[in-house]
Each structure stands twice: as C-alpha cells, then as structure tokens.
Write an enzyme that holds these catalytic residues in place. Structure first.
Site, PDB file in Angstrom:
ATOM      1  CB  THR A 164      -0.934   6.645   1.863  1.00 37.26           C
ATOM      2  OG1 THR A 164      -0.918   7.041   3.242  1.00 37.26           O
ATOM      3  CG2 THR A 164       0.322   7.154   1.164  1.00 37.26           C
ATOM      4  CE1 TYR A 220       2.845   7.315  12.100  1.00 41.87           C
ATOM      5  CE2 TYR A 220       3.270   9.665  12.248  1.00 41.87           C
ATOM      6  CZ  TYR A 220       3.266   8.496  11.516  1.00 41.87           C
ATOM      7  OH  TYR A 220       3.704   8.499  10.206  1.00 41.87           O
ATOM      8  CE  LYS A 245       6.453   6.671  11.446  1.00 41.35           C
ATOM      9  NZ  LYS A 245       6.991   5.551  10.643  1.00 41.35           N
ATOM     10  CB  SER A 297       6.817  10.803  10.267  1.00 39.57           C
ATOM     11  OG  SER A 297       5.851  11.838  10.179  1.00 39.57           O
ATOM     12  CB  SER A 316      -0.881  -0.022   1.266  1.00 35.52           C
ATOM     13  OG  SER A 316      -1.622   1.160   1.387  1.00 35.52           O
TER      14      SER A 316
HETATM   15  N1  LIG Z   1       1.142   8.902   4.585  1.00 35.26           N
HETATM   16  C1  LIG Z   1       1.777   9.851   5.249  1.00 35.26           C
HETATM   17  O1  LIG Z   1       1.322  11.006   5.279  1.00 35.26           O
HETATM   18  C2  LIG Z   1       3.081   9.529   5.943  1.00 35.26           C
HETATM   19  C3  LIG Z   1       3.849  10.616   6.399  1.00 35.26           C
HETATM   20  C4  LIG Z   1       5.043  10.357   7.052  1.00 35.26           C
HETATM   21  C5  LIG Z   1       5.474   9.067   7.235  1.00 35.26           C
HETATM   22  N2  LIG Z   1       4.729   8.029   6.793  1.00 35.26           N
HETATM   23  C6  LIG Z   1       5.237   6.675   7.039  1.00 35.26           C
HETATM   24  O2  LIG Z   1       5.355   5.990   5.806  1.00 35.26           O
HETATM   25  C7  LIG Z   1       5.189   4.590   6.026  1.00 35.26           C
HETATM   26  C8  LIG Z   1       4.160   4.054   5.038  1.00 35.26           C
HETATM   27  O3  LIG Z   1       2.925   4.690   5.298  1.00 35.26           O
HETATM   28  P1  LIG Z   1       1.760   4.843   4.196  1.00 35.26           P
HETATM   29  O4  LIG Z   1       1.264   6.230   4.298  1.00 35.26           O
HETATM   30  O5  LIG Z   1       2.228   4.313   2.907  1.00 35.26           O
HETATM   31  O6  LIG Z   1       0.637   3.915   4.862  1.00 35.26           O
HETATM   32  P2  LIG Z   1      -0.321   2.784   4.273  1.00 35.26           P
HETATM   33  O7  LIG Z   1      -0.755   3.118   2.894  1.00 35.26           O
HETATM   34  O8  LIG Z   1      -1.334   2.556   5.331  1.00 35.26           O
HETATM   35  O9  LIG Z   1       0.663   1.516   4.181  1.00 35.26           O
HETATM   36  C9  LIG Z   1       1.221   0.962   5.339  1.00 35.26           C
HETATM   37  C10 LIG Z   1       1.961  -0.308   4.956  1.00 35.26           C
HETATM   38  O10 LIG Z   1       2.519  -0.866   6.139  1.00 35.26           O
HETATM   39  C11 LIG Z   1       2.123  -2.221   6.226  1.00 35.26           C
HETATM   40  N3  LIG Z   1       1.950  -2.653   7.604  1.00 35.26           N
HETATM   41  C12 LIG Z   1       1.281  -2.025   8.601  1.00 35.26           C
HETATM   42  N4  LIG Z   1       1.294  -2.764   9.706  1.00 35.26           N
HETATM   43  C13 LIG Z   1       1.993  -3.895   9.411  1.00 35.26           C
HETATM   44  C14 LIG Z   1       2.334  -5.043  10.147  1.00 35.26           C
HETATM   45  N5  LIG Z   1       1.991  -5.203  11.442  1.00 35.26           N
HETATM   46  N6  LIG Z   1       3.041  -6.013   9.519  1.00 35.26           N
HETATM   47  C15 LIG Z   1       3.394  -5.875   8.221  1.00 35.26           C
HETATM   48  N7  LIG Z   1       3.093  -4.818   7.475  1.00 35.26           N
HETATM   49  C16 LIG Z   1       2.391  -3.823   8.064  1.00 35.26           C
HETATM   50  C17 LIG Z   1       0.811  -2.300   5.498  1.00 35.26           C
HETATM   51  O11 LIG Z   1       0.617  -3.636   5.079  1.00 35.26           O
HETATM   52  P3  LIG Z   1      -0.839  -4.350   5.038  1.00 35.26           P
HETATM   53  O12 LIG Z   1      -1.804  -3.273   4.615  1.00 35.26           O
HETATM   54  O13 LIG Z   1      -0.627  -5.427   4.053  1.00 35.26           O
HETATM   55  O14 LIG Z   1      -1.081  -4.789   6.430  1.00 35.26           O
HETATM   56  C18 LIG Z   1       1.031  -1.347   4.344  1.00 35.26           C
HETATM   57  O15 LIG Z   1       1.691  -1.993   3.279  1.00 35.26           O
HETATM   58  C19 LIG Z   1       4.772   4.433   7.488  1.00 35.26           C
HETATM   59  O16 LIG Z   1       5.901   4.070   8.254  1.00 35.26           O
HETATM   60  C20 LIG Z   1       4.296   5.826   7.867  1.00 35.26           C
HETATM   61  O17 LIG Z   1       4.399   6.072   9.236  1.00 35.26           O
HETATM   62  C21 LIG Z   1       3.530   8.234   6.148  1.00 35.26           C
END
Ligand SMILES: NC(=O)c1ccc[n+]([C@@H]2O[C@H](COP(=O)([O-])OP(=O)(O)OC[C@H]3O[C@@H](n4cnc5c(N)ncnc54)[C@H](OP(=O)(O)O)[C@@H]3O)[C@@H](O)[C@H]2O)c1
Length: 270
Positions: free
Chosen positions: A187, A152, A156, A139, A12
């Site tokens: 996302t 959270y 981070k 983050s 994702s």
């Molecule tokens: N989106 C933002 O605004 C943002 C900003 C700063 C940092 N981030 C960081 O970027 C990273 C990715 O976030 P995203 O926005 O891409 O979120 P997302 O679309 O919700 O994707 C999260 C991913 O992490 C996997 N995941 C979650 N829990 C898991 C677990 N227990 N075991 C294995 N896989 C797990 C999910 O896999 P499944 O769905 O298959 O469980 C999914 O592939 C995260 O570390 C997040 O904190 C995001």
C-alpha cells in the site's frame, strides 16, 4: 439483506480493498477518510458493485466530528460491523538518528486515539441492540518492538491491548471484537518504508483474510502465518537475542506530513 459496515481509512490501501470486498449487493457502507477525491473514487467503485454508500471526509483525530458522523449514520442504518483501519506510519528517516517528534505525536493521535474515536460512539448503540462487531487494525509490529519505528510499534501494541480488553468486556453484550495484525501489505504506507518486506501481499488478499477472520470472530487475525509466528516469538525473546534476529528487518521511513489541521482547513488538503 446486506450488512451495514463502517470502514475508516477507506480512501486507500487496506481500507479501500475492504470497502470493495464488502460492497456486494445490499451492503450499506459508511466510508471515512480525509482525501475526499480518493474517497469518492472508492465510493463510486463500491456503488458500481451494488452498495449503498455514505462518505465522510473527516480527520479521524477530530473526536467530536467523527462521533457525530458515526451516531448520525448509525441512527439512519444500525451498524453491524465497524473497522477502525485509518492509520499512519512514522519512523527514522534516512540519515537521521531519531523519528521526528511531531510525527510521533501525530501518529499516536491517529493510530490510538483515532481508534477510540471510531469505536466509542458506536458501543452504547451496539450494547442496546445486543449485537455488533468491531475490527481494529493493529499490526505484527504490535508484537515485536522495532527500533526504527518506536511510535508505530507502541501504537499497535496499544490497540492490540485495547481491542483484546474490549473483547472480554463486550462478549456478554453479544459484541465481537477482533484485532487485525497484518504483516507487509503493498500500500502507499508500506512504500514509505525501505528495507526487506518478506511475504508482502496485496491489499485484496489481506482483505480476504480479514473478512475470513472477522466472519469467525477471531480474537486476533494475524497473517501471513510464518511472519505472525516469528513476530510473536520475537516479542518474547531476551533483548540481546531479539537485537540479533531483527537485524535483517532494519529500515528507514519517508515520513508523511503529520501536522494538525488549521481551523477551517479542509481535511483533503493534508
Ligand atoms: N501496509 C502495511 O504493510 C500494514 C501492515 C500492518 C498494518 N497496517 C495498518 O493498516 C491500516 C491501513 O494502512 P494502509 O497500509 O492501507 O495505509 P494507506 O494506504 O496509507 O491508507 C491509510 C488510510 O488511513 C487514512 N488516514 C490516515 N490518517 C488519517 C487521519 N488523520 N484521519 C482520517 N483518515 C486517515 C488515510 O486517509 P487519507 O489518505 O484520505 O488521509 C487512508 O485512507 C493502518 O492502520 C496501518 O497501520 C498496514
């Protein structure tokens, strides 16, 4: 010859976008996530772009299983770059005073211990080879404490400190470590969060900036620029000033189900 790259949370969002970005001809990808259906869809798209892909539907909190999968993958094809991206969001739900305690615990296990579970099994092998690179998803929330998502922000900050400490430790061994600190990325995770999301960007653009930062072996890859600057400043302001400046950024979070797997339960039912 293409590189071998491991990406966790590849099913994702940012992980999916990174997988597609690195899936050029000759790349060998190890893609991890829990939801096997979404993971296989991403893997199929990467194969169409020319990558050789192996997937693992494993909960990142399952230390022994993740370690075994990574060591096995690395034995078959030595890993050049590992991106510890899997993560979850939790915080104060609408109408609540606090973030749910179970969600906070599950978040720390995923966002902090999940990073250790990903990185640690590969380090002895990278050290033995004298090369390798690690990217850890932090983050901008790791720079500035936000009242609506304490766990959270703590997670981070923790991986920021972990990654930068590792960077110093591993430099003499020829291994680069970068902590990736994005702002708001569109996302499923960011859709859990209400509120103002200035300079929100697409996962594909985020993947482009992450790729550029990793290719330069930057210590921190923080973007977009203005939000990164404001977050760093917010982190050093006196408390009474920070309280005032983060008022426009208050939000609530629709929490995910952070429960643990039952013994024998397939990961993709979460
Ligand atoms: N989106 C933002 O605004 C943002 C900003 C700063 C940092 N981030 C960081 O970027 C990273 C990715 O976030 P995203 O926005 O891409 O979120 P997302 O679309 O919700 O994707 C999260 C991913 O992490 C996997 N995941 C979650 N829990 C898991 C677990 N227990 N075991 C294995 N896989 C797990 C999910 O896999 P499944 O769905 O298959 O469980 C999914 O592939 C995260 O570390 C997040 O904190 C995001």
């Amino acid at each position: 010859m293409g590189r071998t790259i491991v990406i966790t949370g590849a099913s994702s969002g940012i992980g999916e976008a990174l997988s597609l970005r690195y899936a050029g001809a000759g790349a060998r990808l190890g893609l991890l996530g829990r939801n096997s259906e979404r993971l296989e869809q991403v893997a199929a798209a990467c194969r169409r772009l020319g990558a050789d892909v192996r997937t693992g539907a494993i909960d990142i909190r399952a230390r022994a299983e993740i370690g075994a999968w990574l060591r096995d993958f690395d034995d078959a094809t030595p890993v050049d770059l590992a991106i510890a991206n899997a993560g979850v969001m939790a915080g104060r739900p609408p109408g609540a005073d606090l973030e749910p305690s179970d969600d906070g615990h599950a978040l720390v296990e995923t966002n902090v211990l999940g990073v250790l579970n990903t990185v640690q099994p590969l380090l002895p092998k990278m050290i033995a080879r004298g090369r390798g690179q690690i990217g850890i998803l932090g983050s901008l929330a790791g720079f500035v404490p936000l009242p609506d998502s304490p766990s959270y922000c703590a997670s981070k900050s923790a991986v920021l400190a972990y990654g930068l400490s590792l960077r110093g430790l591993l430099r003499p061994h020829g291994i680069g470590v970068s902590v990736i600190c994005p702002g708001y990325i569109s996302t499923p995770m960011s859709r859990q969060e209400s509120g103002w999301k200035p300079r929100e960007m697409s996962p594909a653009r985020a993947a482009e900036l992450i790729d550029r930062g990793l290719s330069r072996n930057q210590a921190t890859i923080a973007f977009p620029f203005l939000m990164a600057l404001l977050s760093r400043l917010g982190g050093v302001l006196p408390d009474h000033m920070r309280r005032w400046t983060i008022r426009p950024f208050r939000f609530t979070v629709q929490n995910q189900d952070g429960r643990d797997l039952e013994p024998g339960e397939p990961p993709d039912q979460q």
